[in-house]
Scaffold this active site. Sequence first.
Site, PDB file in Angstrom:
ATOM      1  N   LYS A   1       1.540   4.329  -2.856  1.00  0.00           N
ATOM      2  CA  LYS A   1       1.387   5.757  -2.558  1.00  0.00           C
ATOM      3  C   LYS A   1       2.626   6.557  -2.943  1.00  0.00           C
ATOM      4  O   LYS A   1       2.505   7.636  -3.545  1.00  0.00           O
ATOM      5  CB  LYS A   1       1.083   5.931  -1.074  1.00  0.00           C
ATOM      6  CG  LYS A   1      -0.299   5.416  -0.675  1.00  0.00           C
ATOM      7  CD  LYS A   1      -0.527   5.510   0.830  1.00  0.00           C
ATOM      8  CE  LYS A   1      -1.912   4.999   1.212  1.00  0.00           C
ATOM      9  NZ  LYS A   1      -2.152   5.020   2.666  1.00  0.00           N
TER      10      LYS A   1
ATOM     11  N   ASP B   1       0.827  -1.205   0.000  1.00  0.00           N
ATOM     12  CA  ASP B   1       0.000   0.000   0.000  1.00  0.00           C
ATOM     13  C   ASP B   1       0.865   1.260   0.000  1.00  0.00           C
ATOM     14  O   ASP B   1       0.604   2.205  -0.741  1.00  0.00           O
ATOM     15  CB  ASP B   1      -0.924  -0.023   1.212  1.00  0.00           C
ATOM     16  CG  ASP B   1      -1.913   1.130   1.197  1.00  0.00           C
ATOM     17  OD1 ASP B   1      -2.714   1.202   0.250  1.00  0.00           O
ATOM     18  OD2 ASP B   1      -1.884   1.951   2.122  1.00  0.00           O
TER      19      ASP B   1
END
Length: 814
Positions: free
Chosen positions: A681, A677
Amino acid sequence: MQVLKFGGTSVANSKNISLVKDIVATNADQQAIVVVSALGGITDLLLQTAALASDQHTAYKEILKEIEDRHLQTIKELLPIHSQSKVLSRVKSELNILETLLEGAFLIGEITPKLSDKIVSYGELLSSYIISEFFISKGLNATYKDSRELIKTDTAYGKALVDFELTNRLCNDFFNDHTANVTVMAGFIASSKQGDSTTLGRGGSDFSAAIIAAAVNAEILQIWTDVSGMYTANPKIVKQAKAIPHISYEEAMELSHFGAKVLYAPTIQPVLTKGISIVIKNTFEPEASGTLITQSKNEQGKTVRGISHVGNIALLSLEGPGMVGIPGISKRFFEVLSLAEISVVLITQASSEHSICVGISALDIDKAVALVNSAFEYEIERNKIKPVIAEKDMAIIALVGDNMKSHQGLSGKMFSTLGRNNVNIRAIAQGASERNISAVISEGDVKKALNSLHEEFFEENIKQLNLFVMGVGNVGSKFLRQIQQQKKYLKDNLKLNIRVIGISNSRTMLFDETGITLKNWEERLANGEKANQEEFMARVKQLNYRNSIFVDNTASSEVSDTYTNYLKNSISVVTCNKIACSSAYDTYRELKHLAREYGSPFLFETNVGAGLPIIDTLKNLIASGDKVLKIQAVLSGSLNFIFNNFNKTNTFSDIVEQAMAEGYTEPDPKIDLSGIDVMRKILILARESGNVLELADIENQSFLPEESLNTTNNEDFFQALEKYEDDFQKLYNDAVAADSKLKYVAQYENGKASVGLQQIPKGHDFYNLEGSDNIVLFYTERYPNQPMIIKGAGAGADVTASGIFADIIRIGNF
């Protein structure tokens, strides 16, 4: 004297005719002429019987019986018993004659225009007689006059031309000696000088009323219909359309020519010359002001007065190098159409004389193509002119207003509004008077075009956004709640009207073209139709709403794969789903390109930092000419929550379960803990900074044991965490020993990116980061030593939903 005309809906049945009587009674203090149409739907039935009879189908008798029943039932409902006998007798007698005419058509197997006019005239003849007798039975000083005795025409059956000199003399002679307060006459019908029945063509009842009004120099012509005047747009298509209080003759003619069906354009001509005002009123809402049509100009400052359209149009284009500089090409082209009685509703020609394009009725297009190709056969064979090009399924939209010529930029405003909503313009026409700007568009885009233009020119800058929401779980439900709470505020303060048109989860989907009421959306969605992504997209495209926005609240790669199709259809995309922007760089670049090409924003602020304005700030830095040198960030609210709460008094697996229960992690917590994750980003931030980078280029310094990373479900994952608890405790103790805190840090510098768990010493900007907060440090050419810092809550359904909401508002303000 005044003339009142009542259309088919106004006299459709006995109930409506009673309303007409009440209206006429209020005007009975001065002499009035009442012109009426056939009972609603009767004219179509008469045409149908004539067609069936001429084709020798006995089914015409069934329709004739229906016509008879309608009239006899109306008489029985309107008139007292003692007054019915005479009226029933006359009506049955007329119907017998009608039956004889139809039998004749049946026997010879054809119908002439003369016979057709005779048959069709019975609709108005019967209704006007019945209504006059009803008025008399109610005590009105009324009488009946056969219109055929006053309105005289030539013998062009179906669309006869009026002999105004003779008609005016007959009208004056009759009404000068006439004493009744109310005279009821039939609209639409007239007669030739030889006494044969003729009709005045489409809108003939309006025309009849105008002819009579002009002949007797009436004070006003009242057109009574089923709407309260001429509207700024068709109220059946544009719900926000408003009645126009006052309009000029010329504006009314333009609007009626382009589809404003409450008034037939030729109606205005007889009264225009005499300066007689027209008022359009609603039979079913007589107290409404309606629309006044006069010679006077509209109010100062009013530019666009109405937006209208005419459908079922086809474009006919003639082009080729052999047209340039050759006299007579246009003459031959239009002469072919004229001789075939094909009406041209729009003309546009290139200044190079290389092409001529006209708009005609789609019903005439095949005939027109054959005739034009035949007329230019010589030039086509020698490749000087191409075979005529036909485009069907078109419509014309038009802006109308007397004062448009004195205001700059209206054309640009019109075309840019259509362009933003992916409405392709095929042809443009504007008269020298600048009272009308017309454009030819696809028939399927009419609703979106009219609503977009109406919003732009009439709705006080209130912009309507139409949302289609995929995913209504934790984040999605919070998002819908926020829309419901803020709907009034947005409309009052930001001039945004947000409607949710479609909602879907993995099981069911729900659509409501008028907008889904958000008070009970859960219940309605539960009872919705079976969810299907392809059908959902097809429905969004079919509705073809202006300012459409697809909102993705899922973490699904299948949903993210649909973004290109939405953007290509000028449907904006707002998403908290990171998969699309962190997939292959070519995919990311294509999505950004499509957003620019089709004018459809693609916004994903919540991809990094949930509701924090991280991406927006970065975009502004780049747009203003700054350059990013380095990015350091704690970008996982879930990991920050976990390491802020993990200590020697609890277990690592317990804290992860707590984070999962409180909604800080993805449904699969391994996505967060594995670093994937965070990798996504930092990749997105690097790309938004202008760098080309792939996910595989990012170094992932994972703190999870290999066994945990290889699990395939949450149960096995948590078991693996428990197995390696000692390793996690060691990570914590080592950080405490170094007087540091554990933070999962992402970094980008010099074209390289990495993510991993780090010990953060006291004094560092990351050290006191609490709870699930995120923090980003942007080191740029303008901020080389003291970075720009963005810090705040970076996880949780509410803040993520607010970030999505903020992107929606950004689109609304574009």
